[in-house]
Write a protein that holds these residues in place. Sequence first.
Motif, mmCIF file in Angstrom:
data_model
loop_
_atom_site.group_PDB
_atom_site.id
_atom_site.type_symbol
_atom_site.label_atom_id
_atom_site.label_comp_id
_atom_site.label_asym_id
_atom_site.label_seq_id
_atom_site.Cartn_x
_atom_site.Cartn_y
_atom_site.Cartn_z
ATOM 1 N N LYS A 1 0.822 -1.207 0.000
ATOM 2 C CA LYS A 1 0.000 0.000 0.000
ATOM 3 C C LYS A 1 0.860 1.263 0.000
ATOM 4 N N THR A 2 2.147 1.123 0.336
ATOM 5 C CA THR A 2 3.034 2.283 0.345
ATOM 6 C C THR A 2 3.646 2.555 -1.027
ATOM 7 N N HIS A 3 3.344 1.694 -1.991
ATOM 8 C CA HIS A 3 3.786 1.948 -3.366
ATOM 9 C C HIS A 3 2.907 3.017 -3.996
ATOM 10 N N SER A 4 3.404 3.586 -5.067
ATOM 11 C CA SER A 4 2.579 4.493 -5.860
ATOM 12 C C SER A 4 1.998 3.704 -7.028
ATOM 13 N N PHE A 5 1.025 4.296 -7.710
ATOM 14 C CA PHE A 5 0.440 3.666 -8.898
ATOM 15 C C PHE A 5 1.540 3.369 -9.916
ATOM 16 N N ASN A 6 2.444 4.332 -10.133
ATOM 17 C CA ASN A 6 3.529 4.143 -11.108
ATOM 18 C C ASN A 6 4.460 3.000 -10.709
ATOM 19 N N GLU A 7 4.724 2.847 -9.416
ATOM 20 C CA GLU A 7 5.580 1.750 -8.954
ATOM 21 C C GLU A 7 4.923 0.396 -9.233
ATOM 22 N N ILE A 8 3.609 0.328 -9.059
ATOM 23 C CA ILE A 8 2.893 -0.917 -9.360
ATOM 24 C C ILE A 8 2.975 -1.226 -10.854
ATOM 25 N N ILE A 9 2.826 -0.210 -11.690
ATOM 26 C CA ILE A 9 2.952 -0.398 -13.147
ATOM 27 C C ILE A 9 4.354 -0.926 -13.468
ATOM 28 N N ASP A 10 5.382 -0.349 -12.846
ATOM 29 C CA ASP A 10 6.765 -0.798 -13.090
ATOM 30 C C ASP A 10 6.958 -2.259 -12.678
ATOM 31 N N ILE A 11 6.378 -2.657 -11.541
ATOM 32 C CA ILE A 11 6.471 -4.046 -11.092
ATOM 33 C C ILE A 11 5.796 -4.965 -12.119
ATOM 34 N N LEU A 12 4.632 -4.570 -12.584
ATOM 35 C CA LEU A 12 3.900 -5.408 -13.545
ATOM 36 C C LEU A 12 4.615 -5.491 -14.884
ATOM 37 N N LYS A 13 5.300 -4.428 -15.270
ATOM 38 C CA LYS A 13 6.048 -4.442 -16.543
ATOM 39 C C LYS A 13 7.174 -5.481 -16.497
ATOM 40 N N THR A 14 7.765 -5.681 -15.326
ATOM 41 C CA THR A 14 8.839 -6.668 -15.209
ATOM 42 C C THR A 14 8.304 -8.096 -15.303
ATOM 43 N N LYS A 15 7.005 -8.254 -15.083
ATOM 44 C CA LYS A 15 6.373 -9.567 -15.122
ATOM 45 C C LYS A 15 5.898 -9.935 -16.532
ATOM 46 N N GLY A 16 5.745 -8.903 -17.376
ATOM 47 C CA GLY A 16 5.157 -9.086 -18.700
ATOM 48 C C GLY A 16 5.966 -9.947 -19.588
#
Length: 80
Positions: free
Chosen positions: A65-80
């Motif tokens: 919950k301490t992440h930002s929306f952009n940080e979550i997008i970055d995490i998901l991009k590494t999973k793609g």
Amino acid sequence: MQTQTDLENKVKAIFKKVLDIQESEIVPGAKLDESLGIDSTEMVEIAVVIKKELGVTLKDNELKKTHSFNEIIDILKTKG
């Protein structure tokens, strides 16, 4: 391969669905707990829906919950 904009739109839709908020309330760089008042239970719900709708497997507590929306997008991009 989806574009960053596609991914952002999908994740915004998930946030809107889980949190019952307007897209305009999602501030890309703001910490989710501060900007949206997200708690740990809601983060788990978001992670479950991301896995279900995007087919992305996340480790326990990988999204916080301490992440930002952009940080979550970055995490998901590494999973793609």
